[in-house]
Design a protein around this motif. Structure first.
Motif, PDB file in Angstrom:
ATOM      1  N   TYR A 183       0.834  -1.188   0.000  1.00  0.00           N
ATOM      2  CA  TYR A 183       0.000   0.000   0.000  1.00  0.00           C
ATOM      3  C   TYR A 183       0.876   1.248   0.000  1.00  0.00           C
ATOM      4  CZ  TYR A 183      -5.078  -0.006   0.591  1.00  0.00           C
ATOM      5  OH  TYR A 183      -6.414  -0.005   0.384  1.00  0.00           O
ATOM      6  N   ALA A 200       3.916   1.584  -0.972  1.00  0.00           N
ATOM      7  CA  ALA A 200       4.614   1.753  -2.246  1.00  0.00           C
ATOM      8  C   ALA A 200       3.700   2.404  -3.278  1.00  0.00           C
ATOM      9  CB  ALA A 200       5.119   0.406  -2.759  1.00  0.00           C
ATOM     10  N   MET A 201       2.453   1.963  -3.336  1.00  0.00           N
ATOM     11  CA  MET A 201       1.544   2.496  -4.333  1.00  0.00           C
ATOM     12  C   MET A 201       1.217   3.953  -4.055  1.00  0.00           C
ATOM     13  SD  MET A 201      -1.169  -0.387  -5.425  1.00  0.00           S
ATOM     14  CE  MET A 201      -1.698  -0.950  -3.852  1.00  0.00           C
ATOM     15  N   ILE A 202       1.039   4.260  -2.781  1.00  0.00           N
ATOM     16  CA  ILE A 202       0.691   5.637  -2.433  1.00  0.00           C
ATOM     17  C   ILE A 202       1.829   6.588  -2.803  1.00  0.00           C
ATOM     18  CG2 ILE A 202       0.194   7.184  -0.507  1.00  0.00           C
ATOM     19  CD1 ILE A 202      -1.045   4.615   0.842  1.00  0.00           C
ATOM     20  N   VAL A 248       3.942   6.274  -5.170  1.00  0.00           N
ATOM     21  CA  VAL A 248       3.927   6.479  -6.624  1.00  0.00           C
ATOM     22  C   VAL A 248       2.944   7.578  -6.981  1.00  0.00           C
ATOM     23  CG1 VAL A 248       3.310   5.466  -8.844  1.00  0.00           C
ATOM     24  CG2 VAL A 248       4.539   4.098  -7.165  1.00  0.00           C
TER      25      VAL A 248
END
Lengths: 291, 610, 449
Positions: free
Chosen positions: B113, B115-117, B119
């Motif tokens: 989560y 990591a995605m945020i 990005v």
């Protein structure tokens, strides 16, 4: 430019855009939910599905064959990847899996560039779906309406597979509690391989279905990947219904905000995502305690 | 934690940086390439602290790289500032500020989560730079005309030029950056960060404010990124907008993984490999656009087979070649002394400031209930424990013992009811705060820091007690924390594992791990210690020893023990609480419990049936 | 995939500046111009080290991966053909640069190619290396103004001549112009000035226009130039300006806004794959049936990628189109040589690349030295040179080539004489009248030394 016809048009367009986003994102979320792997190669798989379909279309001239080829090719690629590489990474920290799929994505993109060059290629829509359809309030490309239908059917099929079959039961068991699949006395690895294949297929299928709408280049998956992140974060990572809801919401955000200021429509996605995170960190349909 | 002789790494770094201009040109490195490598290397130091040491994989470092770079470049190119160094510092501060804001959002989640945020947030930063702020940032053209530093030292003036002159400046920056990073990683904060990577749950349970430390790591990484971003502008003479792109973050991640995570030097080596191979593949091999494919493959192979990167691989190799095998796990773990080592010589600890008065109520649960959805795990439990007591908690499987314990240590909040510790209402407190108050537990399933040695494990717990929940003593050496060494040694002695102190946890025998589990709880000097099935899975001999250990540690402490081993409980406990179906069935002395027909019916019969 | 390593570049890693200086100072003067010059001019940039040997080095950075890779590869082919022609003393080169025999001032050209990934940072890094390691006397390559501007600044700082590749922003020879940078291709301002009268003539006055603009400086300046001209000269109104981010994966929402705006003309300012995608989707939405599409700056390979059926009737401004070979003999020679070597008709990126090297060779021959200030002054002399689109010359005040703008219209598939015959040339508008005053965009060239 907010006028009533334009608003209705954008509302519909948001639905069409969102359905496709939902389809791609569902693949990402199923894989993550079951295997705990965030597949950063998902955008590349979307692209790969398009190219596989393109090759099939060049060979046969049939759009249906192209779609089947795009989907099947990605099942094979996905399953093979899981079997050969990903499987070695289940015991390793999630960060390693992210690095791995990130690298695999780059290799896929550059392999396609190596094989097909950077010049974009196109797959035309089938003849019966070419042209535009007047819908009263707007004129909309016929094929995009078809895409909406295809995406809805595909999502429905995925729903049935996930919620009405034994495989689906195992997958959902995995989503809820990864230890449980093992306890059910099932060959976990076979399930994982199938799930990765299905997830990859969702991306590849979306890639070839979307190919007549866009022209294909090796880099086409990059911007899609970031959008799918937003979709799953909004909907809740690992939640299949969340991916659908997130997809539709994202589609509507992109469409509706463009009426006010088009330059900001992409970034509004991130703003909404941030709001969701602040108010409901697990995502709209996500479960507390995951991730 | 970087170990070895003090200052050895610093000296080697300095030596290496001085030698580079005399060596690298002969193997085909241009000064421009070397300078780029240094900027990437510096950028990567912060990222390595965040990812390699703290375990937080961010794909959004470009946001801070760009922010620092553009703030500095803006100040310099608009003549708001003439001192390059000052502009760099302000740029770094700007990046840190961005780091605090982004961190407060992104760190709400962990792992994937997170990591995605990162990005998505980095994409937003890029958009903001490129579009709404393009009047300030030059949009896609960036900011040209960033000057090189100019130094005036007592009449002597020096203008940094491109090439090796710039190298001197960048190498000095890199050296300072590395020295600071080494200090940070040798500081108590560094130790805690590593502990968070290994086991965030336990790091919190022993009393560290994990969230605050993560934010600190995030801001440190942002600071390095911002500083490096500023240097990029100085090096190029213009601030490129692509500093903000996802590709920048991606390249940083790949370089760090190639060079080796958790080594501080990995990103530098990774940049060497990446930039050198890129030039080499294009110019010497003549691969054209295929260079990226080859580098991508190299990256995938490294991730597969050399998970700790090149430096990690070399370290493993060196370790294998020079390995002095650890003393093998003894057939039987060292016996526990009949008499516990004295604790009196310990340095001042806030927790010993007010000793418990005998007979006073230490812990009180008032009508606590826990419901998960429709399922009620605990209902209206009232229990109080007095100072110095050793309380046993028993009950058949599913009686709700674990939930009860989790509520007492504030791991889960009760649905209703209050929990009081030494008269203070601790309901809803964070686990780390409760631990700081002097209440902690040992887990039924080991919660250790598996990649650290036994001594380090104990140290992590002791640090929380010595330093409190959160403190940014970034430049102090961890070993110099007052009383830490003594407390660590005493805890080791108490659990009888002094001889095994330098063995990595992964190599310990099961019984030793169980003792360490208790040791971790002990090291934070609790006045009330909850033990969740301390005897689980032990051999008869190990049980005897652990029982002896419990007898030793109860001096000066209040203990609550959940245990299935009836003999042990009846031997140790002064009072016993019996839980059944989520409620208190009975409470009394061991003799009273043994006589209770209620208990026999509900529980002892159940045991017989098992 | 093509591998372009013929005439493998050399690296003179060991030859540092000091050694080069010594060599240049002690060499006997058997090469009249160069060696003589070496003794008379002070060292600057890579001079004289870069031209001390029997060859000189050119640094080329083009995108070979990423969004602009297609245009980058085309551009690269133009550079390589020019190098081949210069080294061999090809008749085409001699037409452009009459003094050329073989090579430049008798020295063979060598080169290095680096993938810029269309990123300014990567391009600057690669060129810095070519300058410091290979002592490049010239560098080039860009497919976007961001890279061009960055390399402009590098050229001025390193005192090495830079010839711009593809860059359509006013800024490149406007506010970001430099003494050491030269641009061949036209730009937003001239595109608008050339295209607007044609639009008024073919489409009419007082039209309602919609713009689709990429959200970056180049897009905004071109859009602004077009809008201003059309408003002033023809009374056009802007009904909507849809600003989309670079690399948008889908244009549906922008296009719906345009479809519902009541516009009669759609001006699409997008570049690269963004242009391909947005035009294809505009077609899908039925917009092109109702609105006349105009491309203010034609993109190499656009018609090939989008398809002739979509592009039929579309109006565009471009630097070069291969059928100009019927009008200009040099164009014929170039198209034939290029087609023979690479198997397709060159796009304007390749033409632009070829001409920029040829013109540099011409300037150096005229200067008689590689000494950069002398080369720059030779450029600035404003010598009229025969090119593939007639006579052109460099404007001294802002280093912008004065050159015609070619207005083209997409042919119907049925009207195409060959598969490459996408555009019909409507007009070749002379450049002089199109350009703004040299200082209108804030150009200050900076120093020679």
């Amino acid at each position: 430019m907010i006028t009533w016809p334009n608003f209705v048009s954008q509302l519909f367009n948001g639905l069409a855009t969102g359905a496709l986003l939902a389809l791609i994102s569902s693949g990402l979320t199923i894989i993550y939910g079951t295997l705990g792997v965030l597949n950063l190669a998902h955008g590349a798989m979307f692209m790969l599905g398009g190219y596989a379909g393109y090759v099939a279309f060049q060979a046969t001239g049939s759009f249906v064959v192209a779609v089947i080829a795009g989907a099947l090719f990605l099942v094979v690629v996905g399953a093979a990847l899981e079997r050969v590489v990903i499987r070695r990474f289940y015991d390793r920290p999630p960060e390693d899996q992210i690095l791995l799929t990130f690298g695999i994505g780059i290799v896929m993109v550059e392999l396609v560039r190596f094989g097909f060059g950077s010049l974009s290629v196109s797959v035309p829509p089938p003849a019966w779906a070419a042209g535009v359809t007047p819908m009263g309030f707007l004129i909309y490309p016929t094929y995009r309406i078809v895409v909406l239908g295809i995406a809805a059917v595909a999502l429905g099929t995925l729903y049935i597979v996930l919620y009405r079959t034994r495989l689906g039961l195992m997958v959902r068991a995995g989503i809820e509690d990864s230890g449980m699949v093992g306890m059910l006395g099932i060959n976990v690895y076979r399930v994982f391989m199938m799930v990765f294949g299905i997830g990859a297929m969702a991306a590849g299928f979306a890639g070839i279905v979307n190919a007549p709408v866009v022209s294909l280049t090796p880099d086409i998956g990059d911007s899609i990947l970031v959008q799918t992140f937003v979709v799953v974060v909004i909907g809740g990572v690992g939640s299949f219904p969340g991916a659908i809801l997130g997809g539709l919401i994202s589609g509507e955000i992109l469409s509706l905000t463009s009426m006010v200021d088009p330059a900001y429509s992409q970034v509004m996605l991130f703003v909404v995502m941030t709001l969701v995170l602040l108010l409901r960190p697990q995502g709209l349909l996500g479960q507390r305690g995951r991730a | 934690m970087p170990r070895g002789r003090p200052l050895l790494l610093e000296v080697l770094t300095a030596l290496g940086l001085v030698l580079v201009p005399f060596v690298l040109p002969y193997v085909g490195f241009a000064p421009g390439t070397v300078n780029q490598i240094l900027v990437w290397g510096l950028f990567g130091i912060g990222f390595d602290i965040l990812f390699g040491y703290t375990g937080l994989l961010s794909f959004g470092q470009s946001a801070f790289f760009g922010t620092g770079g553009f703030v500095a470049a803006y100040l310099l190119t608009n003549n708001l500032m003439t001192s390059v160094l000052l502009a760099l510092v302000i740029g770094t501060l700007g990046a840190m500020l961005a780091g605090v804001l982004v961190g407060m959002i992104a760190l709400r989640r962990t792992g994937i989560y997170f990591a995605m945020i990162t990005v998505a947030i980095a994409e937003t930063f890029f958009f903001v730079e490129n579009s709404p702020l393009s009047a300030l940032t030059g949009g896609e053209n960036g900011l040209p005309g960033v000057p090189t530093p100019h130094f005036v030292l007592g009449g002597f003036s020096y203008q940094v030029q491109n090439g090796w002159s710039m190298y001197g400046f960048l190498a000095a920056c890199y050296f300072i950056g590395m020295v600071v990073a080494l200090r940070i990683m040798r500081s108590p904060v560094g130790a805690v960060l590593i502990a968070i990577r290994d086991n965030p749950l336990r790091a919190r349970a022993v009393g560290h404010a994990v969230g605050a430390y993560k934010l600190a790591a995030f801001v440190i990484a942002a600071a390095y990124a911002g500083f490096a971003g500023g240097l990029l502008g100085v090096l190029q003479g213009f601030m490129p907008p692509d500093a903000f792109t996802f590709a920048t973050s991606g390249q940083l991640v790949m370089q760090t993984a190639i060079g080796g995570m958790g080594t501080l030097y990995g990103p530098l080596l990774g940049a060497v490999v990446w930039l050198y191979l890129r030039d080499f593949l294009q110019e010497v091999v003549g691969l054209g656009s295929t260079w990226k494919l080859v580098l991508g493959l190299v990256f995938v192979l490294l991730v597969c087979f050399l998970r700790r990167g090149i430096i990690g691989g070399l370290q493993d190799l060196a370790a294998r070649l020079t390995a002095k095998p650890h003393p093998p796990a003894p057939e039987e773990s060292a016996p526990i002394a009949e008499v516990a080592p004295p604790l009196a010589s310990l340095g001042p600890s806030p927790r010993h400031a007010h000793a418990q008065e005998p007979g006073a109520i230490v812990l009180e649960a008032r009508g606590i209930t826990k419901a998960y959805g429709g399922i009620v795990a605990n209902r209206d439990i009232n229990v109080s424990v007095t100072a110095g007591e050793l309380r046993g908690v028993i009950g058949p499987n599913g009686a709700g013992k674990s939930t009860f314990f989790k509520m007492l240590t504030c791991e889960v909040p009760p649905t209703s009811g209050r929990i009081l510790f030494e008269g203070r209402d601790i309901t809803g407190y964070d686990v780390s705060r409760v631990c700081q108050l002097g209440l902690t537990k040992s887990y039924q399933v080991n919660q250790l820091f598996p990649r650290l040695t036994l001594r380090h494990n104990i140290m992590i717990a002791a640090l929380a007690e010595r330093r409190g929940r959160f403190r940014l003593d970034l430049l102090r050496r961890a070993e110099r924390v007052p009383g830490l060494a003594l407390q660590t040694e005493q805890t080791l002695a108490l659990i009888g594992l002094t001889a095994r102190a330098d063995v990595p946890v992964a190599e310990l025998a099961y019984g030793e791990k169980r003792r360490l589990e208790i040791g971790l709880a002990l090291a934070s000097s609790p006045r009330l210690l909850l033990l969740d099935e301390p005897l689980a899975g032990m051999s008869p001999r190990e049980r005897r020893e652990t029982v002896q250990l419990l007898k030793n540690i109860r001096r000066g402490r209040t203990l609550v023990v959940v245990e299935h081993d009836m003999d042990a409980v009846f031997e140790l406990a002064e009072r016993i609480t019996v839980l059944h179906e989520g409620t208190v069935l009975a409470e009394g002395t061991p003799a009273e419990i043994q006589r209770s027909s209620l208990v026999q019916e509900a529980y002892l019969g159940g045991v017989a049936a098992e | 995939m093509e591998r372009l390593v013929s005439g493998a570049p050399t690296r003179r890693t060991l030859l540092n500046t000091g050694a080069g200086l010594v060599a240049a100072a002690t060499l006997p003067g058997f090469l009249a111009h160069g060696a003589l010059a070496a003794e008379t001019y002070p060292p600057i940039g890579t001079y004289p080290a870069g031209s001390a040997g029997d060859s000189v080095f050119i640094g080329i950075s083009v995108p070979r991966t990423g969004t602009y890779a297609v245009q980058g590869e085309d551009e690269l082919k133009g550079y390589l053909l020019a190098i081949e022609h210069i080294n061999a003393g090809d008749p085409l080169i001699k037409k452009i640069s009459p003094r050329t025999t073989k090579g430049v001032l008798g020295k063979q050209l060598k080169y290095g190619v680096a993938d810029s990934e269309a990123k300014p940072n990567t391009a600057v890094q690669a060129q810095s290396r070519f300058i410091s390691e290979d002592k490049a006397v010239l560098f080039t390559g860009s497919t976007s103004s961001a890279v061009a501007v960055a390399l402009n600044k590098l050229a001025q700082r390193e005192k090495v001549v830079y010839v711009t590749g593809i860059s359509g922003s006013n800024d490149t020879t406007g506010k970001d112009c430099v003494r050491y940078g030269f641009r061949q291709c036209f730009y937003g301002q001239t595109a608008a000035a050339a295209l607007a009268p044609v639009l008024l003539k073919t489409i009419g006055r007082n039209k309602k226009a919609a713009y689709l603009t990429p959200d970056y400086t180049y897009g905004h300046t071109v859009q602004h130039s077009m809008e201003e001209f059309l408003k002033r000269e023809g009374g056009w109104t802007t009904v909507t300006n849809q600003v989309a981010p670079l690399g948008a994966p889908d244009y549906s929402s922008y296009l719906l806004n345009i479809a519902n705006s009541g516009a009669e003309v759609l001006l699409n300012v997008n570049w690269g794959h963004d242009a391909v995608l947005s035009i294809q989707q505009a077609k899908q939405f039925g917009i092109l049936a109702k609105q006349q599409l105009v491309i203010p700056y034609q993109i190499p390979f656009l018609s090939k990628e989008v398809g002739a059926d979509v592009m039929a009737g579309v109006l565009a401004a471009t630097d070069f189109w291969w059928t100009l070979q019927d009008k200009y003999p040099l164009a014929r020679m170039f198209v034939e040589a290029f087609d023979k070597k690479y198997g397709y008709k060159p796009e304007w990126g390749a033409e632009n690349a070829y001409m920029s090297f040829a013109m540099w060779a011409e300037a150096v021959e005229r200067a008689g030295t590689f000494y950069p200030p002398a080369v720059i002054k030779a450029f600035e002399a404003g010598q009229h040179i025969d090119s593939m689109v007639g006579e052109v010359w460099m404007r001294a005040a802002d280093h912008q080539l004065v050159r015609p703008v070619v207005i083209v219209r997409g042919k119907k598939p049925s009207a195409m004489a060959s598969p490459d015959d996408f555009w019909e040339v409507l007009e070749v508008v002379p450049g002089e009248g199109l350009m703004q005053k040299p200082d209108a965009f804030g150009c200050k060239l900076g120093d020679y030394t």
